[in-house]
Design an enzyme around this catalytic site. Structure first.
Site, mmCIF file in Angstrom:
data_model
loop_
_atom_site.group_PDB
_atom_site.id
_atom_site.type_symbol
_atom_site.label_atom_id
_atom_site.label_comp_id
_atom_site.label_asym_id
_atom_site.label_seq_id
_atom_site.Cartn_x
_atom_site.Cartn_y
_atom_site.Cartn_z
ATOM 1 N N LYS A 187 -12.286 -5.041 6.681
ATOM 2 C CA LYS A 187 -14.277 -3.548 6.724
ATOM 3 C C LYS A 187 -14.325 -3.887 5.760
ATOM 4 O O LYS A 187 -15.314 -3.185 5.240
ATOM 5 C CB LYS A 187 -12.547 -3.249 5.938
ATOM 6 C CG LYS A 187 -11.622 -3.557 4.931
ATOM 7 C CD LYS A 187 -10.739 -2.525 3.990
ATOM 8 C CE LYS A 187 -10.516 -3.046 2.455
ATOM 9 N NZ LYS A 187 -9.237 -1.686 2.084
ATOM 10 N N LYS A 230 1.678 -9.610 -2.793
ATOM 11 C CA LYS A 230 0.364 -9.719 -3.881
ATOM 12 C C LYS A 230 0.725 -8.549 -4.338
ATOM 13 O O LYS A 230 0.583 -7.326 -3.789
ATOM 14 C CB LYS A 230 -0.849 -10.618 -3.295
ATOM 15 C CG LYS A 230 -2.182 -10.399 -3.582
ATOM 16 C CD LYS A 230 -3.024 -10.627 -2.830
ATOM 17 C CE LYS A 230 -4.224 -10.041 -3.333
ATOM 18 N NZ LYS A 230 -4.142 -8.198 -3.851
ATOM 19 N N LYS A 268 1.004 -1.470 0.011
ATOM 20 C CA LYS A 268 0.292 0.198 -0.227
ATOM 21 C C LYS A 268 0.657 1.165 -0.112
ATOM 22 O O LYS A 268 2.036 1.293 0.345
ATOM 23 C CB LYS A 268 -0.659 -0.175 1.636
ATOM 24 C CG LYS A 268 -1.494 -1.110 1.365
ATOM 25 C CD LYS A 268 -2.740 -1.211 0.222
ATOM 26 C CE LYS A 268 -3.769 -2.067 0.512
ATOM 27 N NZ LYS A 268 -4.991 -2.390 -0.290
ATOM 28 N N ASP A 274 -2.069 -5.949 -6.112
ATOM 29 C CA ASP A 274 -3.216 -4.981 -6.232
ATOM 30 C C ASP A 274 -4.009 -4.941 -7.181
ATOM 31 O O ASP A 274 -3.293 -4.847 -8.263
ATOM 32 C CB ASP A 274 -3.326 -3.866 -5.302
ATOM 33 C CG ASP A 274 -4.624 -4.021 -4.141
ATOM 34 O OD1 ASP A 274 -5.504 -4.647 -3.949
ATOM 35 O OD2 ASP A 274 -4.015 -3.354 -3.238
ATOM 36 N N GLU A 275 -5.586 -5.615 -6.984
ATOM 37 C CA GLU A 275 -6.598 -5.393 -8.087
ATOM 38 C C GLU A 275 -6.482 -4.609 -9.537
ATOM 39 O O GLU A 275 -6.643 -5.199 -10.046
ATOM 40 C CB GLU A 275 -7.581 -5.644 -7.526
ATOM 41 C CG GLU A 275 -8.846 -4.144 -6.810
ATOM 42 C CD GLU A 275 -8.215 -3.936 -5.834
ATOM 43 O OE1 GLU A 275 -7.289 -4.740 -5.123
ATOM 44 O OE2 GLU A 275 -8.466 -2.796 -5.107
ATOM 45 N N HIS A 285 -8.278 -12.820 -7.427
ATOM 46 C CA HIS A 285 -9.010 -11.222 -6.709
ATOM 47 C C HIS A 285 -10.451 -11.477 -7.167
ATOM 48 O O HIS A 285 -10.692 -11.634 -8.748
ATOM 49 C CB HIS A 285 -7.673 -10.386 -7.452
ATOM 50 C CG HIS A 285 -8.403 -9.187 -5.885
ATOM 51 N ND1 HIS A 285 -9.747 -8.714 -5.967
ATOM 52 C CD2 HIS A 285 -7.925 -8.896 -5.470
ATOM 53 C CE1 HIS A 285 -9.962 -7.614 -4.836
ATOM 54 N NE2 HIS A 285 -8.081 -7.569 -4.795
HETATM 55 O O1 LIG Z 1 -6.597 -5.218 -0.617
HETATM 56 C C1 LIG Z 1 -7.113 -5.797 -0.366
HETATM 57 C C2 LIG Z 1 -7.112 -6.164 1.242
HETATM 58 O O2 LIG Z 1 -6.031 -4.259 1.234
HETATM 59 P P1 LIG Z 1 -6.159 -4.123 3.258
HETATM 60 O O3 LIG Z 1 -5.399 -5.410 4.061
HETATM 61 O O4 LIG Z 1 -5.343 -2.594 2.879
HETATM 62 O O5 LIG Z 1 -7.588 -3.892 3.142
HETATM 63 C C3 LIG Z 1 -7.971 -6.338 -1.298
HETATM 64 O O6 LIG Z 1 -8.322 -6.008 -2.295
HETATM 65 C C4 LIG Z 1 -9.075 -7.063 -0.576
HETATM 66 O O7 LIG Z 1 -9.220 -7.775 0.361
HETATM 67 C C5 LIG Z 1 -10.205 -7.338 -1.315
HETATM 68 O O8 LIG Z 1 -11.283 -7.663 -0.287
HETATM 69 P P2 LIG Z 1 -12.096 -9.360 -0.637
HETATM 70 O O9 LIG Z 1 -10.697 -10.261 0.355
HETATM 71 O O10 LIG Z 1 -13.066 -9.253 0.598
HETATM 72 O O11 LIG Z 1 -12.335 -9.551 -1.714
HETATM 73 MG MG LIG Z 2 -6.441 -4.623 -3.193
#
Ligand SMILES: O=C(COP(=O)(O)O)[C@H](O)[C@H](O)COP(=O)(O)O
Ligand SMILES: [Mg+2]
Length: 414
Positions: A309, A176, A150, A178-179, A268
Site C-alpha cells: 500500500k 510486532k 491492528k 506498531d511504530e 522500523h
Molecule cells: O503497520 C505497518 C504495516 O501494516 P499493514 O500490513 O496493515 O499495512 C507498517 O508500519 C508498515 O509496514 C510500514 O511500511 P514500510 O514497511 O513500507 O516501512
Molecule cells: Mg505500522
C-alpha cells in the site's frame, strides 16, 4: 593559503579507495551552472563556505572534491579524515547537512554512497543480520513471518497479548508492535512486555516452535536503554526501534547495549519518506538503508517491491545492497511490509527471494475468520511460495488460505 568554493571542483580527480564517494542529483539555481553548483556542494559539505578564506598555515585540508558531472548527477569524494570514526550523525552533518538547504541548488538528493573500509570499520554493524532466521528461529528455507496487531494503537494490553497468542499459534514467528505504540496509558510498556512474553511462552509450548516479539522501545535514549534492559530480563530476543524518528546517534547507543545483552534490533523506518519520497530532493532510501546497516540494525523495512500500500523505492536493489559484501560486515534482513496479504506473497518472493521477513497487519487480522486463521493463511502462502506451489493448490488443504484468496485475491490494496 586561500580557499574559495571554486577550489572544490576537479573533473580530472580520480577518487582514492579511501575516499567516501557520494552521488547526488542536483538542480542548480538559476544563477548557477552545474559546475559552480557541484563545487559549492563539495565545499559546503566539507570545509568551505560562501566567502573566500585565508586558511593560514595551521590547517589540515579536509576539502571534498566534485570529480564528476553526468547529466543532473554529480560525484563528490570526501577524504576519510573528515569523518570522526563511528559517528554517524557527524558523517550526515557533512554529506547530508547544510547542502540540503543551500540556495545554490533548487533541489539536491543524496542518491548513493560508496563506503570505504576506513569509515565502515568505525561501526559495529549488525550483531545478527539475516542469521536471525537460523540463530533465533532455526529456520533455513523460508522467510520468517511477522504480524502487527491492528488497530495499531488502542488495544488493551490483554487484547494485544491475545492477538499475539492467536498469531503465534496460527504459525507466525513474530509479533510486532506498531511504530506509534510505545508506553501509552491504554497499553503500558511494562505490562505489555510481561503479558506478551507470557503468551509467547504458552504459544511456544503449544506449537513446539520458537516464537519471538518485536517490542517497540522507541523513546529518548536513556529510556530506550532502560526498556532494552527490561526486554533482556524478560527473556526477549529483539528490541524494535523507530530508527529515523529517534535518530541515528540514539540507535548507535542502543546497538551497543544490545551487543552486551545479545539482543537483535528490528528497525522500523517510519518518517523515511520525509527524506526519500520526492525523487529530486532529500536522502534516498538506499542511503538510509546503508546507514541502518552501518549503525547495526538486524532487520529493516525496505518495502514490498511495489506490491503493497505504500510507495517504495527500489526494494530489490536496496535488498541486494543490504546483502552485498561490506568488508565482512554482517548483512541486514529485509522486512517486506505495508499492505501485504497472502495473495501477494508469491510475487513478493519472486522479486526478493526467500531471505526476508514477511510482515502483514491488516492482511492477517482482516481475515474473515480472524487473526489465527489469518496467520494460518499467511504461513501457508509463504510455505507454498517457497516451493513454487500455486496458492490455489495449497488452498485445497488450507481453507484459511482459500478464504484469504477469496477476500483479497492477488490485488494491491489501497
Ligand atoms: O503497520 C505497518 C504495516 O501494516 P499493514 O500490513 O496493515 O499495512 C507498517 O508500519 C508498515 O509496514 C510500514 O511500511 P514500510 O514497511 O513500507 O516501512
Ligand atoms: Mg505500522
Amino acid at each position: 593559503m586561500g580557499l574559495t568554493y571554486e577550489d572544490f571542483l576537479d573533473l580530472s580527480y580520480e577518487p582514492r579507495d579511501s575516499d567516501l564517494v557520494c552521488r547526488f542529483r542536483i538542480d542548480p539555481a538559476d544563477d548557477q551552472t552545474m559546475e559552480s553548483a557541484a563545487s559549492r556542494v563539495a565545499s559546503e559539505s566539507s570545509n568551505g563556505t560562501w566567502a573566500a578564506l585565508d586558511t593560514g598555515e595551521d590547517f589540515t585540508d579536509m576539502g571534498a572534491t566534485a570529480f564528476a558531472i553526468d547529466g543532473d548527477e554529480i560525484g563528490v569524494a570526501y577524504p576519510p579524515g573528515l569523518f570522526e570514526p563511528g559517528n554517524m550523525p557527524q558523517i550526515l552533518s557533512c554529506i547530508a547537512g547544510n547542502i540540503m538547504g543551500m540556495k545554490a541548488v533548487d533541489t539536491i538528493r543524496l542518491l548513493d554512497c560508496e563506503w570505504p573500509r576506513e569509515v565502515v570499520e568505525g561501526f559495529t554493524g549488525p550483531g545478527f543480520g539475516s542469521s536471525v532466521r537460523e540463530e533465533i528461529f532455526g529456520v533455513e528455507d523460508r522467510p520468517i513471518t511477522a504480524t502487527v496487531p491492528k488497530p495499531k494503537v488502542g488495544l488493551s494490553t490483554k487484547r494485544h497479548a491475545e492477538v499475539g497468542y492467536e498469531a503465534w499459534i496460527g504459525g507466525l514467528d513474530l509479533l510486532k508492535d506498531d511504530e506509534n505504540l510505545t508506553d501509552q496509558s491504554f497499553n503500558p510498556f511494562a505490562d505489555r512486555l510481561a503479558e506478551s512474553f507470557d503468551a509467547r511462552d504458552r504459544a511456544q509450548e503449544e506449537t513446539g516452535e520458537v516464537k519471538s516479539y518485536l517490542i517497540n522501545v522507541t523513546a529518548d535514549t536513556q529510556t530506550m536503554l532502560e526498556r532494552t534492559d527490561m526486554v533482556a530480563e524478560a527473556g526477549g530476543e529483539y528490541v524494535m526501534v523507530d530508527v529515523v524518528t529517534t535518530g541515528w546517534g540514539a540507535v548507535q547507543t542502543v546497538r551497543d547495549r544490545c551487543e552486551e545483552l545479545g539482543l537483535a534490533i528490528h528497525a522500523h523506518r517510519a518518517m523515511h519518506a520525509a527524506f526519500d519520497r520526492l525523487p529530486h530532493h532529500g536522502v534516498s532510501m538506499r542511503v538510509l538503508a546503508q546507514i541502518s546497516r552501518l549503525v547495526g540494525v538486524d532487520q529493516l523495512h525496505t518495502g514490498t517491491a511495489g506490491l503493497g500500500k505504500l510507495a517504495n523505492e527500489d526494494t530489490v536493489g536496496i535488498n541486494d545492497w543490504l546483502r552485498s559484501d561490506l568488508y565482512g560486515m554482517r548483512d541486514v534482513l529485509p522486512v517486506a511490509s505495508g499492505g501485504l496479504h497472502p495473495g501477494l506473497v508469491p510475487k513478493l518472493l519472486e522479486a526478493t527471494g526467500p531471505n526476508i521477513c514477511v510482515q502483514a497487519g491488516g492482511g492477517v487480522h482482516g481475515h474473515p475468520e480472524g487473526t489465527e486463521a489469518g496467520a494460518r493463511a499467511l504461513r501457508a502462502a509463504v510455505e507454498a511460495a517457497v516451493l513454487d506451489e500455486p496458492l490455489e493448490v495449497r488452498a485445497q488443504e488450507s481453507p484459511e488460505l482459500g478464504a484469504a484468496l477469496e477476500k483479497w485475491g492477488t490485488e494491491t490494496p489501497r
